[in-house]
Design a protein around this motif. Structure first.
Motif, mmCIF file in Angstrom:
data_model
loop_
_atom_site.group_PDB
_atom_site.id
_atom_site.type_symbol
_atom_site.label_atom_id
_atom_site.label_comp_id
_atom_site.label_asym_id
_atom_site.label_seq_id
_atom_site.Cartn_x
_atom_site.Cartn_y
_atom_site.Cartn_z
ATOM 1 N N GLN A 1 1.037 -1.159 0.211
ATOM 2 C CA GLN A 1 -0.310 0.273 -0.270
ATOM 3 C C GLN A 1 0.574 1.626 -0.148
ATOM 4 O OE1 GLN A 1 -2.416 1.082 3.950
ATOM 5 N NE2 GLN A 1 -4.832 0.899 1.758
ATOM 6 N N GLY B 1 -0.851 8.185 -5.235
ATOM 7 C CA GLY B 1 0.568 6.856 -5.536
ATOM 8 C C GLY B 1 0.632 5.974 -6.677
ATOM 9 N N TYR C 1 -2.039 3.876 -9.402
ATOM 10 C CA TYR C 1 -2.684 4.549 -10.526
ATOM 11 C C TYR C 1 -2.380 4.034 -11.867
ATOM 12 C CZ TYR C 1 -3.296 8.773 -13.641
ATOM 13 O OH TYR C 1 -3.579 9.670 -14.317
ATOM 14 N N SER D 1 -10.225 1.960 -10.257
ATOM 15 C CA SER D 1 -9.684 2.688 -9.676
ATOM 16 C C SER D 1 -10.640 4.083 -9.257
ATOM 17 C CB SER D 1 -8.852 3.725 -10.234
ATOM 18 O OG SER D 1 -8.157 3.419 -10.289
HETATM 19 C C1 LIG Z 1 -8.662 11.968 -4.499
HETATM 20 C C2 LIG Z 1 -8.857 11.130 -5.291
HETATM 21 C C3 LIG Z 1 -7.707 11.720 -6.956
HETATM 22 C C4 LIG Z 1 -8.145 10.418 -7.513
HETATM 23 N N1 LIG Z 1 -7.821 10.614 -8.986
HETATM 24 C C5 LIG Z 1 -7.883 9.627 -9.770
HETATM 25 C C6 LIG Z 1 -7.611 10.280 -11.290
HETATM 26 O O1 LIG Z 1 -7.371 11.247 -11.669
HETATM 27 N N2 LIG Z 1 -7.320 9.195 -12.307
HETATM 28 C C7 LIG Z 1 -7.542 7.602 -11.863
HETATM 29 O O2 LIG Z 1 -7.466 6.898 -12.791
HETATM 30 N N3 LIG Z 1 -7.394 7.548 -10.485
HETATM 31 C C8 LIG Z 1 -7.891 8.245 -9.907
HETATM 32 N N4 LIG Z 1 -7.900 8.096 -9.200
HETATM 33 C C9 LIG Z 1 -7.996 6.393 -8.340
HETATM 34 C C10 LIG Z 1 -6.800 6.347 -7.510
HETATM 35 O O3 LIG Z 1 -5.892 6.311 -8.616
HETATM 36 C C11 LIG Z 1 -6.553 5.110 -7.283
HETATM 37 O O4 LIG Z 1 -7.349 5.087 -6.386
HETATM 38 C C12 LIG Z 1 -5.229 4.415 -6.606
HETATM 39 O O5 LIG Z 1 -5.629 2.716 -6.290
HETATM 40 C C13 LIG Z 1 -4.469 5.418 -5.614
HETATM 41 O O6 LIG Z 1 -3.212 4.138 -5.768
HETATM 42 P P1 LIG Z 1 -2.526 4.553 -3.844
HETATM 43 O O7 LIG Z 1 -1.200 4.463 -3.987
HETATM 44 O O8 LIG Z 1 -2.836 5.760 -3.719
HETATM 45 O O9 LIG Z 1 -3.367 3.959 -3.179
HETATM 46 P P2 LIG Z 1 -2.788 3.168 -2.271
HETATM 47 O O10 LIG Z 1 -4.286 2.963 -1.639
HETATM 48 O O11 LIG Z 1 -2.079 2.910 -1.508
HETATM 49 O O12 LIG Z 1 -2.935 1.849 -3.307
HETATM 50 C C14 LIG Z 1 -4.457 1.029 -4.063
HETATM 51 C C15 LIG Z 1 -3.675 -0.441 -3.974
HETATM 52 O O13 LIG Z 1 -2.655 -0.608 -5.617
HETATM 53 C C16 LIG Z 1 -1.678 -1.336 -5.122
HETATM 54 N N5 LIG Z 1 -0.255 -1.248 -5.540
HETATM 55 C C17 LIG Z 1 0.360 0.246 -4.391
HETATM 56 N N6 LIG Z 1 1.412 0.442 -4.510
HETATM 57 C C18 LIG Z 1 1.510 -0.527 -5.059
HETATM 58 C C19 LIG Z 1 3.362 -0.815 -5.392
HETATM 59 N N7 LIG Z 1 4.179 -0.323 -4.801
HETATM 60 N N8 LIG Z 1 2.877 -1.879 -5.515
HETATM 61 C C20 LIG Z 1 1.852 -3.400 -6.056
HETATM 62 N N9 LIG Z 1 0.891 -2.633 -5.905
HETATM 63 C C21 LIG Z 1 1.024 -1.692 -5.547
HETATM 64 C C22 LIG Z 1 -2.405 -1.856 -4.278
HETATM 65 O O14 LIG Z 1 -3.130 -2.919 -4.444
HETATM 66 C C23 LIG Z 1 -3.054 -1.318 -3.094
HETATM 67 O O15 LIG Z 1 -4.439 -2.228 -2.794
HETATM 68 C C24 LIG Z 1 -8.134 8.890 -7.920
HETATM 69 C C25 LIG Z 1 -8.630 8.701 -6.149
HETATM 70 C C26 LIG Z 1 -8.826 9.844 -5.287
HETATM 71 C C27 LIG Z 1 -9.228 9.001 -4.237
#
Ligand SMILES: Cc1cc2nc3c(=O)[nH]c(=O)nc-3n(C[C@H](O)[C@H](O)[C@H](O)COP(=O)(O)OP(=O)(O)OC[C@H]3O[C@@H](n4cnc5c(N)ncnc54)[C@H](O)[C@@H]3O)c2cc1C
Length: 474
Positions: A86, A155, A159, A434
């Motif tokens: 995460q 992240g 994403y 996502s």
């Molecule tokens: C405010 C907001 C704005 C957003 N805007 C957009 C947008 O413009 N376009 C879009 O496409 N999406 C958007 N999203 C959705 C976002 O891209 C997804 O929620 C994404 O999964 C977030 O990634 P994270 O690493 O920040 O979240 P996390 O909850 O940390 O990670 C999500 C999942 O990704 C995987 N993951 C994370 N890091 C790793 C790693 N290093 N190795 C392997 N797997 C990993 C895991 O399965 C984890 O459970 C948005 C979400 C929010 C809340």
């Protein structure tokens, strides 16, 4: 629609006592890196960006480099536990919805934040725990841009490996298509560098199959694009104008050039002192996004929207470094509930159905209902794309409610379900992982053939289901 037949959890038969004893052994092996419940580090590291979610893994780890990730994975496997990477916890809701974390070590990637820009080759090497804020400015120093999303604190890996929908999307396609190399730690605890030549099937699966199903990503190499400025901003109307604004935008979106990518949101804000006056206590319609081209070109493209006379219009040329400001995503961790769908063309009846749910006369518990404009390069799969290389459809819908307490979460979920039900006639059979937060929609992002292919890769690289992903593929 495909659903998972896998019950939550790994199905291994460890007693609670042996799970906790394994976690203690892990902490003893990695002091200062692995934390158990009861300590301040555990509480801080298990608190996700989405504050509506409580995560209670058996332990949490924050390794400092890829070798440490690999060592922890090997130890976790040896102790009979599972592991979930995460980065920020933006998508913590689907993680806890799909995974029982009681035998899972949460691996926070927050220390893997290296960013290296290779300007001549237009490539960025980005650590598996970097957020977009780490990358955008570094690329901009070289006049380059990366296909980031609307928020700077999301992240990069989470994403991108779920597709990655950006305000550059209709021109340049999904961010997953810009990935050239993925470095990861496998479920066997081996460090691998995967690209189109070394393991084409795994490289395909990683780009859209949501990375964590196949490994813990420690770095990615992504293509950069030569762009220093963009014409971007937002137009705002009172919700009383929702009917003409939505009607105009939905028609305009069909024929707009690929150089423009926008979003339309119908938003409801409580009166809060921390909000600017144009938002506080107001119900509004907002169109925002980016146009690639001169301000003259942009004025021509945006003219039909301006003709509906917004009360505020901030579109202007700006450095690419501030594009993440225009969507006004929450700047801090926020409790929320959300769900999504992909819609085909709305037409007169679709517009009416949506307004009935979220328009001015609706009692609606959503903070916002968003439609992201698809089409253009977002709808086209490039040759050698990954498991999600395009999103077919006209709009990605995202229904979201800020949920500081359980009643608000329940009301937000009910409102989101109501909108999804009402929009069923315009919903296509695909979904965008996502934008799916919680509801069991496993597999709906893929064709039947692609989902079977993803399951085969997963079976090959993680036969014991050690990896716990937020959208699991089994
Ligand atoms: C405010 C907001 C704005 C957003 N805007 C957009 C947008 O413009 N376009 C879009 O496409 N999406 C958007 N999203 C959705 C976002 O891209 C997804 O929620 C994404 O999964 C977030 O990634 P994270 O690493 O920040 O979240 P996390 O909850 O940390 O990670 C999500 C999942 O990704 C995987 N993951 C994370 N890091 C790793 C790693 N290093 N190795 C392997 N797997 C990993 C895991 O399965 C984890 O459970 C948005 C979400 C929010 C809340």
């Amino acid at each position: 629609m495909f659903t998972t037949h896998e019950p939550k959890g790994s199905g291994r038969h460890m007693t609670i006592a042996s799970v906790h004893s394994s976690a203690s052994s892990l902490q003893a092996e990695f002091p200062g890196v692995v934390h158990l419940p009861g300590g301040p580090e555990y509480d801080a590291l298990t608190t996700p960006w989405d504050l509506a979610v409580r995560q209670a893994p058996v332990a949490v780890a924050e390794p400092g480099d890829a070798a440490a990730v690999a060592a922890i994975v090997r130890a976790v496997v040896g102790l009979g536990l599972r592991i979930a990477p995460q980065t920020t916890g933006h998508a913590a809701a689907p993680l806890v919805h799909h995974q029982d974390l009681s035998d899972v070590v949460l691996l926070r990637t927050g220390r893997l934040t290296e960013v290296h820009i290779d300007a001549p080759r237009r490539l960025a090497r980005i650590g598996g725990g970097a957020i977009w804020a780490d990358v955008i400015g570094a690329a901009a120093e070289h006049g380059l841009m990366v296909l980031h999303g609307s928020a700077a604190d999301v992240g990069v890996v989470g994403y991108t490996l779920a597709g990655g929908l950006s305000f550059y999307g209709r021109r340049y396609g999904l961010a997953a298509n810009s990935v050239r190399v993925i470095e990861l730690v496998t479920a066997a605890g081996e460090l691998m560098r995967v690209d189109a030549e070394s393991d084409p099937e795994l490289f395909w699966a990683l780009r859209g199959g949501v990375g964590a199903n196949f490994g813990i990503v420690t770095a990615v190499e992504m293509e950069l694009f030569p762009l220093a400025t963009v014409h971007a901003g937002m137009m705002l109307w009172d919700i009383g104008h929702a009917d003409p604004v939505l009607r105009t935008w939905a028609t305009w979106a069909k024929t707009a050039p690929e150089e423009v990518t926008t979003s339309l949101r119908i938003m409801r804000f409580p009166p809060l002192p921390e909000l600017p006056p144009f938002l506080s206590g107001r119900r509004i319609v907002v169109i925002d996004g980016a146009v690639l081209g001169s301000s003259e070109d942009a004025a021509a493209v945006l003219a039909p929207l301006r003709a509906v006379a917004p009360e505020m219009d901030t579109f202007a040329d700006m450095p690419t470094t501030v594009l993440t400001d225009v969507h006004m995503d929450p700047p801090e961790p926020t409790p929320s509930v959300a769900q999504g769908a992909i819609l085909d063309e709305l037409g007169e009846e679709g517009v009416r159905a949506l307004l009935q749910e979220v328009g001015p006369s609706a009692e609606c518990a959503l903070t916002f209902l968003e439609l992201r404009q698809l089409g253009g390069a977002i709808g086209r799969s490039p040759e050698h794309g990954g498991a999600i290389s395009a999103l077919p459809g006209s709009f990605a819908m995202f229904a979201c409610a800020i949920a500081p307490f359980p009643e608000a979460a329940a009301a937000g979920q009910a409102a989101g379900q109501s909108v999804r039900r009402a929009m069923t006639p315009w919903t296509n059979e695909r979904s965008f992982p996502s934008f799916n937060h919680g509801e069991s929609q496993v597999g709906t992002g893929y064709s039947a053939g692609d989902f079977a292919r993803l399951r085969a890769v997963r079976e090959r690289v993680d036969p014991d289901r050690v990896l716990a992903a937020h959208h699991p593929i089994y």
